[in-house]
Design an enzyme around this catalytic site. Structure first.
Site, PDB file in Angstrom:
ATOM      1  N   SER A  35      -7.932 -21.732  19.494  1.00 50.75           N
ATOM      2  CA  SER A  35      -6.744 -21.953  20.330  1.00 50.75           C
ATOM      3  C   SER A  35      -5.918 -20.689  20.522  1.00 50.75           C
ATOM      4  O   SER A  35      -5.390 -20.473  21.611  1.00 50.75           O
ATOM      5  CB  SER A  35      -5.884 -23.118  19.844  1.00 50.75           C
ATOM      6  OG  SER A  35      -5.818 -23.207  18.490  1.00 50.75           O
ATOM      7  N   TYR A  41       3.395 -16.600  25.089  1.00 51.33           N
ATOM      8  CA  TYR A  41       3.345 -17.800  24.232  1.00 51.33           C
ATOM      9  C   TYR A  41       4.055 -18.969  24.930  1.00 51.33           C
ATOM     10  O   TYR A  41       3.700 -20.133  24.755  1.00 51.33           O
ATOM     11  CB  TYR A  41       3.951 -17.493  22.862  1.00 51.33           C
ATOM     12  CG  TYR A  41       3.497 -18.432  21.773  1.00 51.33           C
ATOM     13  CD1 TYR A  41       2.146 -18.514  21.403  1.00 51.33           C
ATOM     14  CD2 TYR A  41       4.402 -19.246  21.094  1.00 51.33           C
ATOM     15  CE1 TYR A  41       1.727 -19.374  20.406  1.00 51.33           C
ATOM     16  CE2 TYR A  41       3.994 -20.109  20.095  1.00 51.33           C
ATOM     17  CZ  TYR A  41       2.656 -20.170  19.749  1.00 51.33           C
ATOM     18  OH  TYR A  41       2.245 -21.018  18.754  1.00 51.33           O
ATOM     19  N   LYS A  65       6.742 -25.396  19.704  1.00 53.81           N
ATOM     20  CA  LYS A  65       6.870 -25.084  18.269  1.00 53.81           C
ATOM     21  C   LYS A  65       8.328 -25.211  17.812  1.00 53.81           C
ATOM     22  O   LYS A  65       8.593 -25.568  16.665  1.00 53.81           O
ATOM     23  CB  LYS A  65       6.351 -23.677  17.970  1.00 53.81           C
ATOM     24  CG  LYS A  65       4.837 -23.525  18.111  1.00 53.81           C
ATOM     25  CD  LYS A  65       4.062 -24.408  17.172  1.00 53.81           C
ATOM     26  CE  LYS A  65       2.579 -24.063  17.144  1.00 53.81           C
ATOM     27  NZ  LYS A  65       1.775 -25.095  16.452  1.00 53.81           N
ATOM     28  N   ALA A  81      -2.002 -26.370  24.714  1.00 53.02           N
ATOM     29  CA  ALA A  81      -1.289 -26.178  25.988  1.00 53.02           C
ATOM     30  C   ALA A  81      -2.328 -25.760  27.012  1.00 53.02           C
ATOM     31  O   ALA A  81      -3.374 -25.184  26.649  1.00 53.02           O
ATOM     32  CB  ALA A  81      -0.220 -25.099  25.856  1.00 53.02           C
ATOM     33  N   ASP A 132      -7.644 -38.490  18.381  1.00 53.74           N
ATOM     34  CA  ASP A 132      -7.076 -37.837  19.563  1.00 53.74           C
ATOM     35  C   ASP A 132      -5.594 -38.163  19.550  1.00 53.74           C
ATOM     36  O   ASP A 132      -5.183 -39.303  19.796  1.00 53.74           O
ATOM     37  CB  ASP A 132      -7.726 -38.375  20.838  1.00 53.74           C
ATOM     38  CG  ASP A 132      -7.035 -37.839  22.088  1.00 53.74           C
ATOM     39  OD1 ASP A 132      -6.120 -36.988  21.956  1.00 53.74           O
ATOM     40  OD2 ASP A 132      -7.389 -38.279  23.192  1.00 53.74           O
ATOM     41  N   GLY A 177      -7.304 -30.905  12.326  1.00 54.24           N
ATOM     42  CA  GLY A 177      -7.290 -29.678  13.122  1.00 54.24           C
ATOM     43  C   GLY A 177      -8.394 -28.696  12.784  1.00 54.24           C
ATOM     44  O   GLY A 177      -8.276 -27.507  13.077  1.00 54.24           O
TER      45      GLY A 177
END
Ligand code: NAP
Length: 255
Positions: free
Chosen positions: A193, A153, A160, A93, A62, A11
């Site tokens: 992000s 969010y 999450k 997202a 990926d 990440g």
């Protein structure tokens, strides 16, 4: 705290990534590292960062592809036959799903958020498990939007929640092998992000005032707590969500 330990950190997109802050602290505490990126473009961008923490060329994974996950772990195994830790700092997202009303999320947007941000932890832990021995640690990154409805969010909060639940099930599955699984719930920090979530600037301004420490969380805060969770100093901690948010989650009305 991590001397003699080997780990992979997924990440890292750039110097702002939480994964990068974790990598810097882990390296400072003696860990030997491999960094993971999503694609070739980011491999080139992240290669100089990898060199800064003594890591080889980053591996590409990926997480929407089972084949990619499998081949990535083959490459990791060639370079590092045993793993003491894995950090999963991955989420995605669609931008249009990070503003407005959650109710308007379509099936594809829901699916992609869950696939990349939650399912990937289980898929990658399954491969990491094969290379881990007792005392190893798996860590993922989460946000308070999992347990509170945070404006904009939206679908990521639902992903999450699934991620945090996955942490508890994975901790149960892997506990008999002595492998711990935890999540670190970070306060908002400007990254590639998080900038996709509408209104992040407002969240940062609010949290700087509305938490007991009266300041925003930093990458260094996140990196240091991550080192704790990856190290033997948290040997009795698993299935946990550790908030690294200057106390905001427990004092949300602090003024
Ligand atoms: P970031 O630097 O943009 O990192 C997100 C990473 O996810 C990027 O490296 C991205 O790779 C990767 N990713 C996305 N889709 C992927 C895919 N299909 N396969 C593999 N990797 C993929 O942002 P960040 O804020 O540090 O995010 C790291 C984690 O911390 C996320 O789980 C995030 O939800 C969590 N978190 C962030 C905050 C915050 O305020 N920043 C707070 C709490 C929790 P590419 O860029 O190459 O696509």
């Amino acid at each position: 705290m991590l001397k003699g330990k080997k780990g992979v950190i997924f990440g890292v997109a750039n110097r702002h990534s939480l994964a990068w802050h974790i990598a810097k602290e882990a390296y400072a505490h003696g860990a030997e590292l491999i960094l993971g990126v999503a694609n070739e473009r980011f491999r080139e961008k992240v290669a100089p960062l990898a060199a800064e923490v003594g890591a080889p060329e980053p591996v590409i994974c990926d997480v929407t592809s089972d084949e990619s996950i499998l081949s990535t772990f083959h490459v990791i195994k060639d370079r590092m036959p045993e793993l003491d830790f894995m950090v999963h700092a991955i989420a995605f997202a669609n931008r249009q799903d990070l503003e407005g009303r959650f109710i308007d999320t379509d099936r594809y947007g829901y699916h992609v958020a869950q696939d990349v941000s939650a399912f990937s932890l289980a898929a990658m832990s399954r491969e990491a498990e094969k290379m881990m021995k007792p005392g190893s640690s798996i860590l993922t990154l989460t946000y308070i939007g999992s347990v509170r409805a945070v404006p904009n969010y939206n679908v990521m909060g639902v992903a999450k929640a699934a991620l945090e639940s996955s942490v508890r099930y994975l901790a149960t599955d892997l506990g008999s092998e002595g492998i711990r699984v935890n999540a670190l719930s970070a306060g908002p920090i400007k990254t590639l992000s998080s900038s996709g979530v509408k209104g992040l600037r407002d969240k940062l301004d609010q949290q700087a005032v509305k938490n007991p420490l009266h300041r925003n969380i930093t990458g260094e805060d996140v990196g240091k707590s991550a080192v704790f969770l990856l190290s033997d100093y948290s040997s009795g901690v698993t299935g946990e969500v550790l908030y690294v948010d200057n106390g905001y989650h427990s004092c949300a009305t602090w003024a």
